[in-house]
Motif scaffolding. Structure first.
Motif, PDB file in Angstrom:
ATOM      1  N   ASP A 137      49.713   6.799 -39.266  1.00 31.28           N
ATOM      2  CA  ASP A 137      48.970   5.857 -38.444  1.00 31.28           C
ATOM      3  C   ASP A 137      48.215   6.647 -37.373  1.00 31.28           C
ATOM      4  OD1 ASP A 137      49.890   3.598 -39.809  1.00 31.28           O
ATOM      5  OD2 ASP A 137      51.744   3.558 -38.630  1.00 31.28           O
ATOM      6  N   TRP A 138      47.477   5.927 -36.513  1.00 34.44           N
ATOM      7  CA  TRP A 138      46.780   6.575 -35.409  1.00 34.44           C
ATOM      8  C   TRP A 138      47.802   7.149 -34.427  1.00 34.44           C
ATOM      9  CZ3 TRP A 138      41.918   7.903 -35.623  1.00 34.44           C
ATOM     10  CH2 TRP A 138      41.033   7.162 -36.416  1.00 34.44           C
ATOM     11  N   ILE A 139      47.593   8.388 -34.005  1.00 34.69           N
ATOM     12  CA  ILE A 139      48.471   9.074 -33.062  1.00 34.69           C
ATOM     13  C   ILE A 139      47.662   9.385 -31.806  1.00 34.69           C
ATOM     14  CG2 ILE A 139      49.852  11.144 -32.650  1.00 34.69           C
ATOM     15  CD1 ILE A 139      50.148  11.327 -35.744  1.00 34.69           C
ATOM     16  N   SER A 140      48.151   8.925 -30.651  1.00 33.48           N
ATOM     17  CA  SER A 140      47.467   9.206 -29.393  1.00 33.48           C
ATOM     18  C   SER A 140      47.601  10.676 -29.041  1.00 33.48           C
ATOM     19  CB  SER A 140      48.052   8.343 -28.278  1.00 33.48           C
ATOM     20  OG  SER A 140      47.432   8.643 -27.038  1.00 33.48           O
ATOM     21  N   MET A 141      46.503  11.308 -28.671  1.00 35.09           N
ATOM     22  CA  MET A 141      46.500  12.717 -28.279  1.00 35.09           C
ATOM     23  C   MET A 141      46.463  12.813 -26.759  1.00 35.09           C
ATOM     24  SD  MET A 141      43.796  14.204 -31.126  1.00 35.09           S
ATOM     25  CE  MET A 141      44.359  15.913 -31.008  1.00 35.09           C
ATOM     26  N   SER A 142      47.190  13.767 -26.208  1.00 40.22           N
ATOM     27  CA  SER A 142      47.204  13.952 -24.757  1.00 40.22           C
ATOM     28  C   SER A 142      46.177  15.002 -24.349  1.00 40.22           C
ATOM     29  CB  SER A 142      48.602  14.360 -24.286  1.00 40.22           C
ATOM     30  OG  SER A 142      49.018  15.566 -24.915  1.00 40.22           O
ATOM     31  N   HIS A 143      45.663  14.842 -23.118  1.00 41.09           N
ATOM     32  CA  HIS A 143      44.679  15.779 -22.590  1.00 41.09           C
ATOM     33  C   HIS A 143      45.382  17.085 -22.254  1.00 41.09           C
ATOM     34  CE1 HIS A 143      41.598  16.902 -19.275  1.00 41.09           C
ATOM     35  NE2 HIS A 143      41.144  17.276 -20.455  1.00 41.09           N
ATOM     36  N   ASN A 144      44.932  18.181 -22.876  1.00 40.55           N
ATOM     37  CA  ASN A 144      45.520  19.486 -22.599  1.00 40.55           C
ATOM     38  C   ASN A 144      44.811  20.126 -21.408  1.00 40.55           C
ATOM     39  OD1 ASN A 144      45.651  22.592 -23.012  1.00 40.55           O
ATOM     40  ND2 ASN A 144      47.308  21.823 -24.291  1.00 40.55           N
ATOM     41  N   TRP A 145      43.542  20.473 -21.567  1.00 37.41           N
ATOM     42  CA  TRP A 145      42.718  20.963 -20.460  1.00 37.41           C
ATOM     43  C   TRP A 145      41.274  20.965 -20.928  1.00 37.41           C
ATOM     44  CZ3 TRP A 145      40.009  25.726 -20.930  1.00 37.41           C
ATOM     45  CH2 TRP A 145      40.354  26.491 -22.037  1.00 37.41           C
ATOM     46  N   GLY A 146      40.346  20.815 -19.998  1.00 39.01           N
ATOM     47  CA  GLY A 146      38.926  20.840 -20.357  1.00 39.01           C
ATOM     48  C   GLY A 146      38.600  19.836 -21.442  1.00 39.01           C
TER      49      GLY A 146
END
Length: 210
Positions: A151-160
């Motif tokens: 399913d769709w997986i939310s990605m977290s902001h790493n940097w930039g």
């Protein structure tokens, strides 16, 4: 080259020298990466006649210099808005020997050719994606990845401009959903990478923001 946004070689990634580093107020913890501005020199004898404009993309951070006053050396100290322009971009609006000039600026849409570009890093259990060649607002607020077996997986902001997902996605074709920070417009980029995708490679979608 390089810089806090993660664009790497600005020539091979298509950004060239029409770039600037933003003071932290505009950089916004990396959410300002990729935004585009028109900049015009004003109220200085160093300004070129006719007040030409330079259009730049934000590719880096100009960090604060707390040892200096914000009006005398600490140009990037909050809450000041400041652009540390590349020399070729600066030379479009003013004599470069001036070093620093007052400017007028405004956000403009980023005009890009081709679709969104996704550069992969990480491994089969951790996917780190750099999003480049972003049109429209030029920025990214949030991102999701979908494997052909997930399913769709939310990605977290790493940097930039990088987003990450801690998931087992090796051997699956990948699609992405991307939302602009400025316009809140969301794009679906289906089947961007084939099932045999590899880290270190860049995959292009057929869609982009306008």
């Amino acid at each position: 080259m390089g810089g806090a946004c993660g664009y790497g070689n600005l020539f091979t990634t298509g950004y060239g020298t029409n770039t600037a580093a933003l003071s932290s107020t505009l950089f916004n913890n990396g959410y300002g990466c990729g935004t585009c501005y028109q900049i015009r020199c004003t109220s200085s004898s160093a300004c070129f006649a006719g007040s030409p404009v330079a259009t730049v993309t934000a590719t880096n951070l100009c960090p604060p210099n707390w040892a200096e006053n914000s009006n005398a050396g600490g140009w990037c100290n909050p809450p000041r808005t400041h652009f540390d322009m590349s020399m070729p971009a600066f030379k479009k609006i003013a004599y470069w020997k001036a070093g620093i000039v007052p400017v007028m600026y405004r956000r403009v849409p980023c005009v890009k050719r081709g679709g969104l570009e996704f550069t992969f890093q990480g491994n089969g259990y951790w996917l780190l994606v750099y999003v480049m060649n972003v049109g429209g607002g030029g920025d990214i607020a949030s991102m999701w990845v979908k494997g052909s077996q997930s399913d769709w997986i939310s990605m977290s902001h790493n940097w930039g401009v990088s987003y990450q997902a801690f998931a087992t996605l090796q051997g699956q074709s990948l699609s992405f959903k991307v939302t602009s920070y400025t316009t809140m417009q969301t794009l679906l980029a289906w089947n961007v990478a084939p099932s045999n995708w590899q880290v270190g490679l860049t995959y292009q979608a057929s869609v982009n923001f306008r």
